[in-house]
Scaffold this motif. Structure first.
Motif, PDB file in Angstrom:
ATOM      1  N   TYR A  95       0.822  -1.212   0.000  1.00  0.00           N
ATOM      2  CA  TYR A  95       0.000   0.000   0.000  1.00  0.00           C
ATOM      3  C   TYR A  95       0.860   1.267   0.000  1.00  0.00           C
ATOM      4  CZ  TYR A  95      -3.843  -3.139   1.024  1.00  0.00           C
ATOM      5  OH  TYR A  95      -4.767  -4.145   0.952  1.00  0.00           O
ATOM      6  N   SER A  96       2.071   1.171  -0.486  1.00  0.00           N
ATOM      7  CA  SER A  96       2.945   2.345  -0.510  1.00  0.00           C
ATOM      8  C   SER A  96       2.454   3.338  -1.558  1.00  0.00           C
ATOM      9  CB  SER A  96       4.382   1.924  -0.833  1.00  0.00           C
ATOM     10  OG  SER A  96       4.449   1.463  -2.169  1.00  0.00           O
ATOM     11  N   ALA A  97       2.937   4.553  -1.448  1.00  0.00           N
ATOM     12  CA  ALA A  97       2.537   5.598  -2.401  1.00  0.00           C
ATOM     13  C   ALA A  97       2.945   5.226  -3.824  1.00  0.00           C
ATOM     14  CB  ALA A  97       3.145   6.933  -2.002  1.00  0.00           C
ATOM     15  N   ALA A  98       4.113   4.631  -3.978  1.00  0.00           N
ATOM     16  CA  ALA A  98       4.587   4.254  -5.314  1.00  0.00           C
ATOM     17  C   ALA A  98       3.693   3.204  -5.950  1.00  0.00           C
ATOM     18  CB  ALA A  98       6.024   3.756  -5.233  1.00  0.00           C
ATOM     19  N   ALA A  99       3.142   2.308  -5.130  1.00  0.00           N
ATOM     20  CA  ALA A  99       2.314   1.229  -5.668  1.00  0.00           C
ATOM     21  C   ALA A  99       0.864   1.649  -5.875  1.00  0.00           C
ATOM     22  CB  ALA A  99       2.374   0.029  -4.728  1.00  0.00           C
ATOM     23  N   THR A 100       0.423   2.656  -5.174  1.00  0.00           N
ATOM     24  CA  THR A 100      -0.998   3.035  -5.243  1.00  0.00           C
ATOM     25  C   THR A 100      -1.263   4.351  -5.949  1.00  0.00           C
ATOM     26  OG1 THR A 100      -0.851   4.087  -3.067  1.00  0.00           O
ATOM     27  CG2 THR A 100      -1.551   1.765  -3.127  1.00  0.00           C
ATOM     28  N   THR A 101      -0.237   5.034  -6.390  1.00  0.00           N
ATOM     29  CA  THR A 101      -0.411   6.325  -7.060  1.00  0.00           C
ATOM     30  C   THR A 101      -0.393   6.129  -8.571  1.00  0.00           C
ATOM     31  OG1 THR A 101       0.726   7.451  -5.254  1.00  0.00           O
ATOM     32  CG2 THR A 101       0.507   8.662  -7.318  1.00  0.00           C
ATOM     33  N   LEU A 102      -1.403   6.673  -9.224  1.00  0.00           N
ATOM     34  CA  LEU A 102      -1.453   6.630 -10.678  1.00  0.00           C
ATOM     35  C   LEU A 102      -0.883   7.923 -11.236  1.00  0.00           C
ATOM     36  CD1 LEU A 102      -5.039   5.261 -11.311  1.00  0.00           C
ATOM     37  CD2 LEU A 102      -2.896   4.019 -11.496  1.00  0.00           C
ATOM     38  N   LEU A 103      -0.009   7.796 -12.208  1.00  0.00           N
ATOM     39  CA  LEU A 103       0.545   8.969 -12.861  1.00  0.00           C
ATOM     40  C   LEU A 103      -0.220   9.226 -14.151  1.00  0.00           C
ATOM     41  CD1 LEU A 103       4.353   8.309 -12.411  1.00  0.00           C
ATOM     42  CD2 LEU A 103       2.895   9.828 -11.075  1.00  0.00           C
TER      43      LEU A 103
END
Length: 172
Positions: free
Chosen positions: A6-14
């Motif tokens: 659930y890290s920001a890198a895994a859950t953030t869409l660019l």
């Protein structure tokens, strides 16, 4: 037991950066219309439109000319059955045909691009600030009126069609 990330890198869409609007909402008589902000922004968009269409047309013309040159220079069917023909002569023929075809197409592509873009762009509205700026500029900077009256209350935006604006600049 699952190991969920659930890290920001895994859950953030660019998302890709948004494409800037060619025209924006401009107040006009109590409502808003879409208009280019200035003649310069209209001109830049028109040139970009022309260049994109011209590039696409030229690329298509090169492909079409290559096919046409190959077809025009192939030996007749009765020569092909006897072992081919002179490949050097065919290559020279294809080069001549291709160059002539591309030269003719390039001029047509420029006219085609202008025609395709002109219809839409000449009918587009261009906003121009016509009233109030002269009045504001004529007031001293330390004037109380200048501070009390905001720029938005002084500026009146006039929208006109690009065709009309271009006709006015040609006459002057």
């Amino acid at each position: 037991m699952e190991d969920d990330d659930y890290s920001a890198a895994a859950t953030t869409l660019l998302f890709d950066r948004p494409i800037p609007l060619l025209r924006g909402p401009v107040p006009a008589g109590g409502s808003y219309i879409l208009a280019f902000r200035s003649l310069d922004s209209w001109s830049a968009a028109f040139k970009r439109c022309e260049n994109l269409i011209k590039e696409q047309c030229e690329e298509g013309a090169r492909i079409g000319c290559a096919v046409a040159a190959s077809n025009n220079c192939k030996p007749p069917w009765w020569r092909r059955s006897g072992g081919g023909g002179d490949m050097k002569e065919r290559e020279k023929c294809e080069e001549r045909e291709f160059e002539g075809c591309v030269a003719a197409a390039m001029g047509k592509c420029a006219g085609f691009a202008k025609d395709k873009c002109s219809g839409a762009f000449l009918e587009a509205r261009i906003a121009s600030e016509v009233e109030g700026l002269v009045r504001l500029a004529s007031m001293p900077e330390d004037s109380t009126w200048r501070h009390l009256m905001g720029l938005s209350s002084l500026v009146r935006i006039k929208c006109c069609r690009a065709r009309d604006l271009l006709n006015q600049t040609r006459r002057n």
